[in-house]
Design an enzyme around this catalytic site. Structure first.
Site, PDB file in Angstrom:
ATOM      1  N   GLY A  14      70.825  88.047  74.083  1.00 18.71           N
ATOM      2  CA  GLY A  14      72.130  88.672  73.789  1.00 18.71           C
ATOM      3  C   GLY A  14      72.522  88.752  72.458  1.00 18.71           C
ATOM      4  O   GLY A  14      73.771  88.939  72.135  1.00 18.71           O
ATOM      5  N   SER A  15      71.578  88.609  71.292  1.00 14.51           N
ATOM      6  CA  SER A  15      72.047  88.668  69.761  1.00 14.51           C
ATOM      7  C   SER A  15      72.579  89.992  69.746  1.00 14.51           C
ATOM      8  O   SER A  15      73.358  90.145  68.847  1.00 14.51           O
ATOM      9  CB  SER A  15      70.872  88.034  69.078  1.00 14.51           C
ATOM     10  OG  SER A  15      69.842  89.002  69.190  1.00 14.51           O
ATOM     11  N   ASN A  16      71.790  90.991  70.123  1.00 14.66           N
ATOM     12  CA  ASN A  16      72.365  92.558  69.813  1.00 14.66           C
ATOM     13  C   ASN A  16      73.746  92.586  70.386  1.00 14.66           C
ATOM     14  O   ASN A  16      74.720  93.286  69.865  1.00 14.66           O
ATOM     15  CB  ASN A  16      71.233  93.572  70.382  1.00 14.66           C
ATOM     16  CG  ASN A  16      70.189  93.469  69.553  1.00 14.66           C
ATOM     17  OD1 ASN A  16      70.484  94.319  68.485  1.00 14.66           O
ATOM     18  ND2 ASN A  16      69.141  93.233  69.819  1.00 14.66           N
ATOM     19  N   MET A  94      64.999  93.954  80.684  1.00 14.20           N
ATOM     20  CA  MET A  94      63.450  93.989  80.909  1.00 14.20           C
ATOM     21  C   MET A  94      63.266  94.523  82.128  1.00 14.20           C
ATOM     22  O   MET A  94      61.931  94.351  82.710  1.00 14.20           O
ATOM     23  CB  MET A  94      63.146  92.330  81.193  1.00 14.20           C
ATOM     24  CG  MET A  94      63.253  91.526  79.710  1.00 14.20           C
ATOM     25  SD  MET A  94      62.581  92.434  78.287  1.00 14.20           S
ATOM     26  CE  MET A  94      60.817  91.745  78.539  1.00 14.20           C
ATOM     27  N   ARG A  95      64.071  95.690  82.626  1.00  5.58           N
ATOM     28  CA  ARG A  95      63.562  96.222  83.816  1.00  5.58           C
ATOM     29  C   ARG A  95      63.533  97.835  83.504  1.00  5.58           C
ATOM     30  O   ARG A  95      64.425  98.656  82.665  1.00  5.58           O
ATOM     31  CB  ARG A  95      64.389  96.206  84.852  1.00  5.58           C
ATOM     32  CG  ARG A  95      64.046  94.517  85.548  1.00  5.58           C
ATOM     33  CD  ARG A  95      65.148  94.240  86.533  1.00  5.58           C
ATOM     34  NE  ARG A  95      64.972  92.792  87.036  1.00  5.58           N
ATOM     35  CZ  ARG A  95      64.090  92.199  87.715  1.00  5.58           C
ATOM     36  NH1 ARG A  95      63.299  93.088  88.651  1.00  5.58           N
ATOM     37  NH2 ARG A  95      63.962  91.126  87.939  1.00  5.58           N
ATOM     38  N   ASN A 111      68.294 102.174  74.233  1.00  4.91           N
ATOM     39  CA  ASN A 111      67.469 101.122  73.939  1.00  4.91           C
ATOM     40  C   ASN A 111      66.990 101.104  72.698  1.00  4.91           C
ATOM     41  O   ASN A 111      66.838 101.825  72.042  1.00  4.91           O
ATOM     42  CB  ASN A 111      66.156 101.112  74.846  1.00  4.91           C
ATOM     43  CG  ASN A 111      65.410  99.858  74.982  1.00  4.91           C
ATOM     44  OD1 ASN A 111      66.000  98.740  75.063  1.00  4.91           O
ATOM     45  ND2 ASN A 111      64.146  99.760  74.795  1.00  4.91           N
ATOM     46  N   HIS A 113      64.134  98.857  70.425  1.00  5.15           N
ATOM     47  CA  HIS A 113      62.605  98.274  70.177  1.00  5.15           C
ATOM     48  C   HIS A 113      62.042  97.987  69.188  1.00  5.15           C
ATOM     49  O   HIS A 113      62.439  98.590  68.281  1.00  5.15           O
ATOM     50  CB  HIS A 113      61.749  99.329  70.940  1.00  5.15           C
ATOM     51  CG  HIS A 113      60.440  98.933  71.216  1.00  5.15           C
ATOM     52  ND1 HIS A 113      59.961  97.839  72.359  1.00  5.15           N
ATOM     53  CD2 HIS A 113      59.038  99.111  70.541  1.00  5.15           C
ATOM     54  CE1 HIS A 113      58.705  97.787  71.968  1.00  5.15           C
ATOM     55  NE2 HIS A 113      58.227  98.176  70.949  1.00  5.15           N
TER      56      HIS A 113
HETATM   57  C1  GRF Z   1      65.602  92.807  71.078  1.00  4.44           C
HETATM   58  O1  GRF Z   1      65.371  92.455  69.870  1.00  4.44           O
HETATM   59  C2  GRF Z   1      64.922  94.195  71.293  1.00  4.44           C
HETATM   60  O2  GRF Z   1      63.974  94.477  70.160  1.00  4.44           O
HETATM   61  C3  GRF Z   1      64.498  94.085  72.590  1.00  4.44           C
HETATM   62  O3  GRF Z   1      64.977  92.892  73.274  1.00  4.44           O
HETATM   63  C4  GRF Z   1      65.550  92.144  72.265  1.00  4.44           C
HETATM   64  C5  GRF Z   1      66.653  91.413  72.827  1.00  4.44           C
HETATM   65  O4  GRF Z   1      67.093  90.503  72.113  1.00  4.44           O
HETATM   66  N1  GRF Z   1      64.442  95.291  73.302  1.00  4.44           N
HETATM   67  P1  GRF Z   1      68.584  90.186  72.431  1.00  4.44           P
HETATM   68  O5  GRF Z   1      68.806  89.704  73.798  1.00  4.44           O
HETATM   69  O6  GRF Z   1      69.401  91.302  71.852  1.00  4.44           O
HETATM   70  O7  GRF Z   1      68.878  88.852  71.420  1.00  4.44           O
END
Ligand code: GRF
Length: 194
Positions: A14-16, A94-95, A111, A113
């Site tokens: 969940g860092s984003n 992840m789905r 999304n 990536h």
């Molecule tokens: C992100 O770094 C992104 O590249 C990928 O999943 C990661 C999730 O990281 N899609 P977070 O859960 O936001 O830390």
């Protein structure tokens, strides 16, 4: 100013999500997180939502590993509609999404990536770039379609690969770029929503 109603979906750290919630709280992003949803019961992303007093929910994914059970995906659509969500932000979800979600939110699911798509879709994209001997990689924000890490590209940011780079150092720098890029793209959606 109208605030863009968003949902954040994730399966992990969940860092984003944290970066988005922090930017909203600081008043610099005119969005409103209506709900954070995870397919993993004890995912840190749900903890982060609670820390920011944002509504959050666990979505039992069903018996498949890489997609949601169709009924679960219908439930997800219902939850998002009831919450009045306009933009669905995937942050480590992840789905793969299918018709129920893609039909309900056309061009409204995004999304992020960690590569310059179409190069290196899939897991550990930074490692793939390093192993392929690339000198530049980066991150991509794209609309979501029914294929993994595919769909119309919205924006990209480059990250230079340094001579003695390790997967860890590269991944860390890509993640910094990811947060900046994701926030910039969401800010553009907020502007268009006005
Ligand atoms: C992100 O770094 C992104 O590249 C990928 O999943 C990661 C999730 O990281 N899609 P977070 O859960 O936001 O830390």
């Amino acid at each position: 100013m109208k605030r863009l109603p968003i949902a954040i979906l994730g399966s992990g750290r969940g860092s984003n999500c944290r970066a988005i919630l922090e930017r909203i709280r600081s008043g610099d992003l005119p969005a409103e997180t209506r709900v954070v949803i995870s397919d993993v019961l004890d995912a840190p992303i749900l903890e982060i939502a609670r820390e920011f007093s944002v509504a959050n929910a666990y979505l039992p994914p069903g018996r498949f590993r890489t997609r949601l059970e169709p009924e679960a995906e219908e439930d997800l659509v219902k939850m998002l509609r009831e919450a009045g969500v306009h933009l669905v932000v995937l942050a480590g979800f992840m789905r793969v999404l299918h018709a129920p979600m893609l039909k309900a939110f056309p061009q409204r699911i995004i999304n992020i990536h960690p590569s310059l798509l179409p190069k290196f879709p899939g897991l550990e994209a930074w490692k793939q770039a390093l192993e392929a001997g690339e000198t530049v990689t980066g991150c991509t924000v794209h609309y979501v379609d029914e294929k993994i890490d595919h769909g119309q590209i919205i924006a990209q940011r480059e990250v230079v690969i340094l001579p003695d780079e390790t997967p860890e150092t590269l991944h860390a720098r890509i993640q910094i770029a990811e947060r900046q890029l994701y926030l910039a793209v969401i800010a553009e959606f907020c502007e268009k929503y006005q």
